[in-house]
Design a protein around this motif. Sequence first.
Motif, PDB file in Angstrom:
ATOM      1  N   ALA A  92      39.464  12.004  41.009  1.00  0.00           N
ATOM      2  CA  ALA A  92      38.013  11.852  41.108  1.00  0.00           C
ATOM      3  C   ALA A  92      37.313  13.084  40.539  1.00  0.00           C
ATOM      4  CB  ALA A  92      37.604  11.638  42.560  1.00  0.00           C
ATOM      5  N   ALA A  93      37.909  14.246  40.745  1.00  0.00           N
ATOM      6  CA  ALA A  93      37.316  15.481  40.236  1.00  0.00           C
ATOM      7  C   ALA A  93      37.591  15.677  38.751  1.00  0.00           C
ATOM      8  CB  ALA A  93      37.854  16.677  41.017  1.00  0.00           C
ATOM      9  N   VAL A  94      38.731  15.179  38.281  1.00  0.00           N
ATOM     10  CA  VAL A  94      39.126  15.321  36.869  1.00  0.00           C
ATOM     11  C   VAL A  94      39.470  13.931  36.345  1.00  0.00           C
ATOM     12  CG1 VAL A  94      40.633  16.553  35.246  1.00  0.00           C
ATOM     13  CG2 VAL A  94      40.101  17.579  37.468  1.00  0.00           C
ATOM     14  N   PRO A  95      38.455  13.157  35.962  1.00  0.00           N
ATOM     15  CA  PRO A  95      38.718  11.763  35.578  1.00  0.00           C
ATOM     16  C   PRO A  95      39.335  11.604  34.193  1.00  0.00           C
ATOM     17  CG  PRO A  95      36.377  12.268  35.396  1.00  0.00           C
ATOM     18  CD  PRO A  95      37.014  13.462  36.026  1.00  0.00           C
ATOM     19  N   ASP A  96      39.191  12.582  33.306  1.00  0.00           N
ATOM     20  CA  ASP A  96      39.730  12.460  31.956  1.00  0.00           C
ATOM     21  C   ASP A  96      41.249  12.572  31.960  1.00  0.00           C
ATOM     22  OD1 ASP A  96      37.138  12.309  31.141  1.00  0.00           O
ATOM     23  OD2 ASP A  96      37.037  14.333  30.302  1.00  0.00           O
ATOM     24  N   PRO A  97      41.902  11.921  30.995  1.00  0.00           N
ATOM     25  CA  PRO A  97      43.364  12.029  30.905  1.00  0.00           C
ATOM     26  C   PRO A  97      43.808  13.479  30.732  1.00  0.00           C
ATOM     27  CG  PRO A  97      42.549  10.255  29.509  1.00  0.00           C
ATOM     28  CD  PRO A  97      41.339  11.001  29.986  1.00  0.00           C
ATOM     29  N   VAL A  98      44.905  13.807  31.375  1.00  0.00           N
ATOM     30  CA  VAL A  98      45.476  15.150  31.304  1.00  0.00           C
ATOM     31  C   VAL A  98      46.859  15.047  30.687  1.00  0.00           C
ATOM     32  CG1 VAL A  98      46.354  17.078  32.688  1.00  0.00           C
ATOM     33  CG2 VAL A  98      44.192  15.980  33.301  1.00  0.00           C
ATOM     34  N   ASP A  99      47.163  15.909  29.708  1.00  0.00           N
ATOM     35  CA  ASP A  99      48.485  15.818  29.115  1.00  0.00           C
ATOM     36  C   ASP A  99      49.375  17.028  29.396  1.00  0.00           C
ATOM     37  OD1 ASP A  99      46.935  17.395  27.462  1.00  0.00           O
ATOM     38  OD2 ASP A  99      47.738  16.590  25.601  1.00  0.00           O
ATOM     39  N   ALA A 100      48.853  18.000  30.170  1.00  0.00           N
ATOM     40  CA  ALA A 100      49.681  19.126  30.597  1.00  0.00           C
ATOM     41  C   ALA A 100      49.141  19.678  31.914  1.00  0.00           C
ATOM     42  CB  ALA A 100      49.716  20.220  29.536  1.00  0.00           C
ATOM     43  N   VAL A 101      50.041  19.899  32.847  1.00  0.00           N
ATOM     44  CA  VAL A 101      49.669  20.483  34.137  1.00  0.00           C
ATOM     45  C   VAL A 101      50.402  21.811  34.268  1.00  0.00           C
ATOM     46  CG1 VAL A 101      49.796  20.245  36.640  1.00  0.00           C
ATOM     47  CG2 VAL A 101      49.241  18.263  35.230  1.00  0.00           C
ATOM     48  N   PHE A 102      49.641  22.880  34.464  1.00  0.00           N
ATOM     49  CA  PHE A 102      50.204  24.225  34.537  1.00  0.00           C
ATOM     50  C   PHE A 102      50.195  24.703  35.990  1.00  0.00           C
ATOM     51  CE2 PHE A 102      48.700  23.613  30.294  1.00  0.00           C
ATOM     52  CZ  PHE A 102      49.543  24.350  29.470  1.00  0.00           C
ATOM     53  N   THR A 103      51.352  25.143  36.471  1.00  0.00           N
ATOM     54  CA  THR A 103      51.442  25.649  37.842  1.00  0.00           C
ATOM     55  C   THR A 103      52.385  26.852  37.877  1.00  0.00           C
ATOM     56  OG1 THR A 103      53.370  24.372  38.551  1.00  0.00           O
ATOM     57  CG2 THR A 103      51.213  23.280  38.704  1.00  0.00           C
ATOM     58  N   SER A 104      52.323  27.548  38.994  1.00  0.00           N
ATOM     59  CA  SER A 104      53.311  28.588  39.299  1.00  0.00           C
ATOM     60  C   SER A 104      54.023  28.217  40.594  1.00  0.00           C
ATOM     61  CB  SER A 104      52.620  29.959  39.442  1.00  0.00           C
ATOM     62  OG  SER A 104      52.007  30.345  38.233  1.00  0.00           O
ATOM     63  N   GLU A 105      54.149  26.919  40.815  1.00  0.00           N
ATOM     64  CA  GLU A 105      54.687  26.413  42.075  1.00  0.00           C
ATOM     65  C   GLU A 105      55.836  25.440  41.825  1.00  0.00           C
ATOM     66  OE1 GLU A 105      53.567  27.653  44.778  1.00  0.00           O
ATOM     67  OE2 GLU A 105      51.653  28.523  44.155  1.00  0.00           O
TER      68      GLU A 105
END
Length: 367
Positions: A92-105
């Motif tokens: 809901a907060a980020v409705p656009d398609p995402v093609d990379a998720v960056f984490t340090s977890e």
Amino acid sequence: MSEFDHGLVLGKFYPPHAGHHHLVRSAAARCRRLTVLVCASAVESIPLADRVAWMREVHPESGIEVVGAVDDIPVDITDPAVWDAHMAIFRAAVPDPVDAVFTSEPYGEELGRRFGATPVTVDIARTTHPVSGTAVRRDPVGCWRFLAAPVRAGLARRVVVVGAESTGTTTMARALAEHYRARGGVWSGTRWVPEYGRAYSEAKYTKLLAIRPEATFDEVTWTSSEFELIAERQLADENPAARAGSPVLFCDTDPLATTIWHERYMGTRNPQVESIAARANHHLWLLTDDTGVPFEDDGLRDGEHVRTWMTHRFREELTGRNLPHILLTGPHADRLRTAVTAVDALLRTGWHFTAPLPERGGLASPG
């Protein structure tokens, strides 16, 4: 050409620290555009709006968008239903398609899978910046070097020195800053904020003398709006000092004191000055007693006859508002010792961060 079109970084940023900023910059370098999602729960003591504002200030670059969302769902990465609930908030907060998720977890793989995006891990061992949100909340002083300017301004303990004319407020504020700077380390950057009303008064008197060289300071006339200007500027002057300083900031007066000065010169209260005072974020007041301090007329003072009344009004106002304060009495050395003891007690008390929502499943959520 960027490796990814739209990247995502998400976390609590409670509060933001150097590790978070390294993650964001690493992600931004590989994406055409990057969304940073700040998720906060209602129980946490740093408001979502503050965290979003801090992240936007630190990352103003074109192509980076910082958004916020309230997420009051406890973390449990072993429960698919909990994951689904979190994902509903994220999408809901980020409705656009995402093609990379960056984490340090460690949960980055699952987060990427649920977004249908490539998971990218950045410095999971935190070797570049050995810090975490938990560590900052546990020991802000020890982690101060990892905090950016707006976060420092938001977390600094602000101590105000107030008092009647010629009772040593400026001397005390300056002495306290010097005392803490002498401790070295993180304290070496300790600062104090001068009284803006003093500079304003001097400028007014100088203008009057240019017209009538024989004029005395008690002939200077005041308007109610000038006290509003003084209060606003006094409050504004704190932030640059807090942003560049140590975990404690000393202020020679504050807008609350301006409300009393308005009363002294204008004979009434001023709702606008009161409103400015209500916006201040101070933690301890040190009131300099007029008893035993000789009045020194430096040409910009006219209140020897009202010093005791002013001291009483300060105590009455601080007590009535239930604000933490102490009265500084005796010679300067005694006053300074009393003040340092009170400030050290304030710093030992800590910052009182409320705990995040419970986390289950064996892995921490992003801090």
